[in-house]
Design a protein around this motif. Sequence first.
Motif, PDB file in Angstrom:
ATOM      1  N   CYS A 133     -11.865   8.163   1.659  1.00 31.30           N
ATOM      2  CA  CYS A 133     -10.498   8.637   1.890  1.00 31.30           C
ATOM      3  C   CYS A 133      -9.723   8.461   0.585  1.00 31.30           C
ATOM      4  O   CYS A 133     -10.223   7.853  -0.367  1.00 31.30           O
ATOM      5  CB  CYS A 133      -9.821   7.850   3.024  1.00 31.30           C
ATOM      6  N   CYS A 171      -6.611   6.800   0.354  1.00 31.54           N
ATOM      7  CA  CYS A 171      -6.373   5.374   0.602  1.00 31.54           C
ATOM      8  C   CYS A 171      -5.833   4.613  -0.617  1.00 31.54           C
ATOM      9  O   CYS A 171      -6.553   3.833  -1.250  1.00 31.54           O
ATOM     10  CB  CYS A 171      -7.644   4.702   1.107  1.00 31.54           C
ATOM     11  N   GLN A 187      -8.437   2.617  -4.639  1.00 37.40           N
ATOM     12  CA  GLN A 187      -8.404   3.948  -4.050  1.00 37.40           C
ATOM     13  C   GLN A 187      -9.799   4.321  -3.556  1.00 37.40           C
ATOM     14  O   GLN A 187     -10.797   3.727  -3.964  1.00 37.40           O
ATOM     15  CB  GLN A 187      -7.909   4.983  -5.067  1.00 37.40           C
ATOM     16  N   GLY A 197     -11.095   4.211  -0.400  1.00 41.57           N
ATOM     17  CA  GLY A 197     -11.630   3.610   0.822  1.00 41.57           C
ATOM     18  C   GLY A 197     -12.653   2.534   0.527  1.00 41.57           C
ATOM     19  O   GLY A 197     -13.410   2.608  -0.449  1.00 41.57           O
ATOM     20  N   GLU A 223      -4.203   1.704  -2.090  1.00 41.33           N
ATOM     21  CA  GLU A 223      -4.042   0.329  -1.608  1.00 41.33           C
ATOM     22  C   GLU A 223      -4.054  -0.658  -2.772  1.00 41.33           C
ATOM     23  O   GLU A 223      -4.222  -0.286  -3.937  1.00 41.33           O
ATOM     24  CB  GLU A 223      -5.174  -0.012  -0.623  1.00 41.33           C
ATOM     25  N   ASP A 238       0.819  -1.212   0.000  1.00 46.26           N
ATOM     26  CA  ASP A 238       0.000   0.000   0.000  1.00 46.26           C
ATOM     27  C   ASP A 238       0.857   1.270   0.000  1.00 46.26           C
ATOM     28  O   ASP A 238       2.040   1.248   0.335  1.00 46.26           O
ATOM     29  CB  ASP A 238      -0.938  -0.002   1.206  1.00 46.26           C
TER      30      ASP A 238
END
Length: 500
Positions: free
Chosen positions: A194, A196, A215, A217, A198, A159
């Motif tokens: 968010c 985020c 992405q 969240g 990942e 991540d």
Amino acid sequence: MKNSILNYKTWLIIISLFSIQSIILTTPINAKKIPNGISILLDGDFPDPTIVKDGDNYYMTTSFGGFPCLMIWQSNDLLHWKRLDYALKTPVAGAVWAPELIKHNDTFYLYFPAGGHIYVMTATNPTGPWSKPQIIEGVSGIDPGHLVDKNGNRYLYIDNGRVVQLSSDGLSISGKEIKVYDGWKFSNNYGVECFCLESPKMLYRNGYYYIISAQGGTGGPATSHMASVARSKSPFGPFEDSPYNPLIKTFSPFETWRSKGHATIFEGPKEQWYAIYHGYENGHLPMGRKTLLEPVVWTQDGWIKSGIKNTKKAKNYFFTENTRPKNDDFSSGTLNKQWTFTNADTYNNYKLQNRCLTIMCKSGNINGLMLPMCDKNFEVQFKIIPDQNIETGLVLYYDKNYYAGMILKNGIINGIHKNRQPFGDKIPIPDTSYFKLTILNYNVYISYSKDGETWTSYPDAFDVSGYHTNILENFGSLKIAVIGDGNGKIQIDDFKYRTL
């Protein structure tokens, strides 16, 4: 009371007719061609899918709590899947999330995060046996993604756009972790949870290294999650974002699927490419994230985009039989692969004997048998015989603090819900060992019987539509479970399941 019973039976008929109509409309039971729409491969909570092809077969695993975990699924057509065996049969510290299943040379690898570490296991065959999990020292994070570059070097992406080079055997690192990608800068009006960055899933094709990222969240608003694409001529970047981004996304809270994302791109039969990912079915957050499949296509300029012209209006094809529970009398001598356990860490926590399953319980733990909820409306029943002073129950289980259904202790039945709060009347039911839950649109009705034929309704019912991650957090889902608390054992038999 008569009116209540009439209404209850009327609802059963209405729900049954609606369910039959839905199956006829959306489920190609004998489908042999992959539909040009969204195929629901694993119905229930099977998030973070990862897939690998070997010969004519495809193998897949997903995140799912309990022990054992990391079930290996097999298919030869991408539509119909069967369970092979659990890869992870040794407990690790922390929950297991977002695995990466790959094959390199003649070895299969499973990378997965748990407790702040990245673990790896290997096998020469996806059916196992798998090696015991070992920590890859010197790297931490979530959502590992594996890559082999054009020179045969191996890398592990994690991540936040980070990468570290692996040793040639893939079991340790051979370099320092570096950041190579900042993520796609999407529009402020996307309505996410968010940023985020990942789930970096890697692909090398025609001289480019592609990074497919999650992405936005995973929970929160329906429009939160997505899959984005970027590419580079080097494993270390710089990465150029795709002009066709996002590859996968929920744009409106009124779409069929919420929070779609966490995609792996792969080539399927007849040179057709696909994205496998997860999403919540709108209106059904308690069921968790389902495994979805849709076609993707390569553009002339070397980018990936959805193969569905209008994903907002895409047809949905449910293959619920892949995950639908099967009746079980526990007499085969081998535990059916549909089951997992909560708060178990070794196979010594249960045993099959005398044509039933015995679970060993420990006071202060919620020990139990469970399987994912994959239908919206269904009935489930068990025969349950607990030791004296053991509190047992048949429930819809979210986590150790939140479950709803019935509990039984020393011959007295009681409802339970919310934060393990007793609910409804306490009723003595001596010599009663059959229990049933009827689930209708997240309303739970309890029945009990002495012989499994003649049933008595418990007078109180309750609603579990709020048992989902946006309220209770932890990315949980409802699971059918028999639980026990106390020092002793519970015996489980005669599991029966039917859709309504």
